[in-house]
Design an enzyme around this catalytic site. Structure first.
Site, PDB file in Angstrom:
ATOM      1  N   ASN A   6       0.861  -1.186   0.000  1.00 31.58           N
ATOM      2  CA  ASN A   6       0.000   0.000   0.000  1.00 31.58           C
ATOM      3  C   ASN A   6       0.897   1.236   0.000  1.00 31.58           C
ATOM      4  OD1 ASN A   6      -1.826   2.039   0.561  1.00 31.58           O
ATOM      5  ND2 ASN A   6      -2.298   1.336   2.645  1.00 31.58           N
ATOM      6  N   PHE A   7       0.913   1.938  -1.126  1.00 29.72           N
ATOM      7  CA  PHE A   7       1.793   3.113  -1.244  1.00 29.72           C
ATOM      8  C   PHE A   7       1.267   4.302  -0.435  1.00 29.72           C
ATOM      9  CE2 PHE A   7       3.992   2.293  -5.636  1.00 29.72           C
ATOM     10  CZ  PHE A   7       4.600   1.180  -5.105  1.00 29.72           C
ATOM     11  N   LYS A   8      -0.016   4.284  -0.079  1.00 31.56           N
ATOM     12  CA  LYS A   8      -0.640   5.444   0.582  1.00 31.56           C
ATOM     13  C   LYS A   8      -0.401   6.678  -0.297  1.00 31.56           C
ATOM     14  CE  LYS A   8       0.052   2.996   4.863  1.00 31.56           C
ATOM     15  NZ  LYS A   8       0.315   3.002   6.288  1.00 31.56           N
ATOM     16  N   HIS A  89      -9.390   0.959   5.693  1.00 30.51           N
ATOM     17  CA  HIS A  89      -8.030   1.149   6.224  1.00 30.51           C
ATOM     18  C   HIS A  89      -8.084   2.098   7.430  1.00 30.51           C
ATOM     19  CE1 HIS A  89      -3.858   2.333   6.635  1.00 30.51           C
ATOM     20  NE2 HIS A  89      -3.572   1.199   6.026  1.00 30.51           N
ATOM     21  N   GLU A 158      -4.843  -5.262  10.876  1.00 26.75           N
ATOM     22  CA  GLU A 158      -3.781  -4.279  11.039  1.00 26.75           C
ATOM     23  C   GLU A 158      -3.986  -3.515  12.345  1.00 26.75           C
ATOM     24  OE1 GLU A 158      -2.056  -3.136   6.963  1.00 26.75           O
ATOM     25  OE2 GLU A 158      -3.813  -1.897   7.273  1.00 26.75           O
ATOM     26  N   GLY A 164       2.951   1.895  10.687  1.00 29.41           N
ATOM     27  CA  GLY A 164       3.894   2.986  10.464  1.00 29.41           C
ATOM     28  C   GLY A 164       4.688   3.374  11.704  1.00 29.41           C
ATOM     29  N   SER A 194       3.888  -2.469  10.139  1.00 32.41           N
ATOM     30  CA  SER A 194       5.352  -2.490  10.236  1.00 32.41           C
ATOM     31  C   SER A 194       5.983  -3.813   9.803  1.00 32.41           C
ATOM     32  CB  SER A 194       5.804  -2.108  11.653  1.00 32.41           C
ATOM     33  OG  SER A 194       5.393  -0.780  11.956  1.00 32.41           O
TER      34      SER A 194
HETATM   35  P1  PGA Z   1       3.128   0.009   7.529  1.00 26.10           P
HETATM   36  O1  PGA Z   1       1.637   0.220   6.970  1.00 26.10           O
HETATM   37  O2  PGA Z   1       3.656  -1.253   6.900  1.00 26.10           O
HETATM   38  O3  PGA Z   1       3.883   1.232   7.082  1.00 26.10           O
HETATM   39  O4  PGA Z   1       3.033  -0.104   8.997  1.00 26.10           O
HETATM   40  C1  PGA Z   1       0.776  -0.874   6.816  1.00 26.10           C
HETATM   41  C2  PGA Z   1      -0.559  -0.408   6.299  1.00 26.10           C
HETATM   42  O5  PGA Z   1      -1.025   0.660   6.699  1.00 26.10           O
HETATM   43  O6  PGA Z   1      -1.188  -1.100   5.475  1.00 26.10           O
END
Ligand code: PGA
Length: 235
Positions: A6-8, A89, A158, A164, A194
């Site tokens: 997921n690039f966000k 999400h 998640e 993050g 993470s």
């Molecule tokens: P992250 O994000 O790997 O940077 O913790 C995961 C996500 O939000 O899907």
């Protein structure tokens, strides 16, 4: 396994194209049964010619098209043959304050249109601290009015406190929650929060884990490929 990135709100149209071409060639060695999905930002959606990677949308408004300023509807996604979407999400739930009833509307709409839905659930830290029963009560609310029998559903667990932050849930915690989710759904269950090249093998080898949803560590093709390799046991 499903290995999703997921690039966000990271990467541009140009850098996404470069990334996808690099990752697609690297991924020739992936395990046949593994699927790789990348969720780039909307401006980078395109009809990419990829052998090994599927492209999904990070969000979508539940309408064919119309007066929904700033949103992307089905017609625009269909132009690029997008049939995969992330719904629920935690950044949309918490930062953008998307309420559960709106999330349910999105779910229903994209289900009606046969999308592969990656539906995210996960608890904040204060719930986690109360123990597994509170965690599952919280997740059950996020599953309320969601048709978990939908055949194209993938659940992503998640924990909000792990996204993050560099904090990953322990394998024991992941297995405990995934096992409880497995009692509620038959669809694949991914872990996210993470995940990186160092912890991916342990997570992917845990019980009740059918893949990972990766944010930060998906942004560099070579790094993300290490996670794909961890799934395939390629050294
Ligand atoms: P992250 O994000 O790997 O940077 O913790 C995961 C996500 O939000 O899907």
């Amino acid at each position: 396994m499903i290995i999703a990135g997921n690039f966000k709100a990271n990467h541009t149209r140009a850098s996404t194209a470069e990334y996808l071409s690099a990752l697609d060639s690297l991924s020739d060695q992936k395990k046949e049964e593994d699927s790789i999905v990348i969720f780039p930002p909307f401006t980078a959606l395109d009809n990419y010619n990829l052998k090994n990677i599927k492209i999904g949308a990070q969000n979508g408004y539940p309408a064919e098209k119309g007066s929904y300023t700033g949103e992307i509807c089905l017609e625009a996604l269909s132009e690029f043959d997008i049939d995969t979407i992330l719904i629920g999400h935690s950044e949309r739930r918490h930062i953008l304050k998307e309420p559960q009833d709106f999330i349910v509307r999105k779910y229903e709409f994209f289900k009606r249109n046969n999308f592969n839905i990656f539906y995210c659930v996960g608890e904040p830290i204060e719930i986690r601290q109360k123990g597994i029963e509170s965690v599952m009560n919280y997740i059950d609310k996020q599953l309320e009015n969601i048709d978990v029998g939908y055949q194209n559903l993938v659940i992503a667990y998640e924990p909000v406190w792990a996204i993050g932050t560099g904090l990953t849930a322990s394998v024991e915690d992941i297995e405990e929650v995934h096992k409880a989710i497995r009692e509620r759904v038959e669809t694949p269950i991914l872990y996210g929060g993470s995940v990186n090249a160092s912890n991916a093998a342990d997570i992917l080898n845990s019980s009740f884990v059918d893949g990972v949803l990766v944010g930060g560590a998906s942004l560099v093709a070579e790094e993300f490929y290490k996670i794909i390799k961890a799934s395939a046991n390629i050294s």
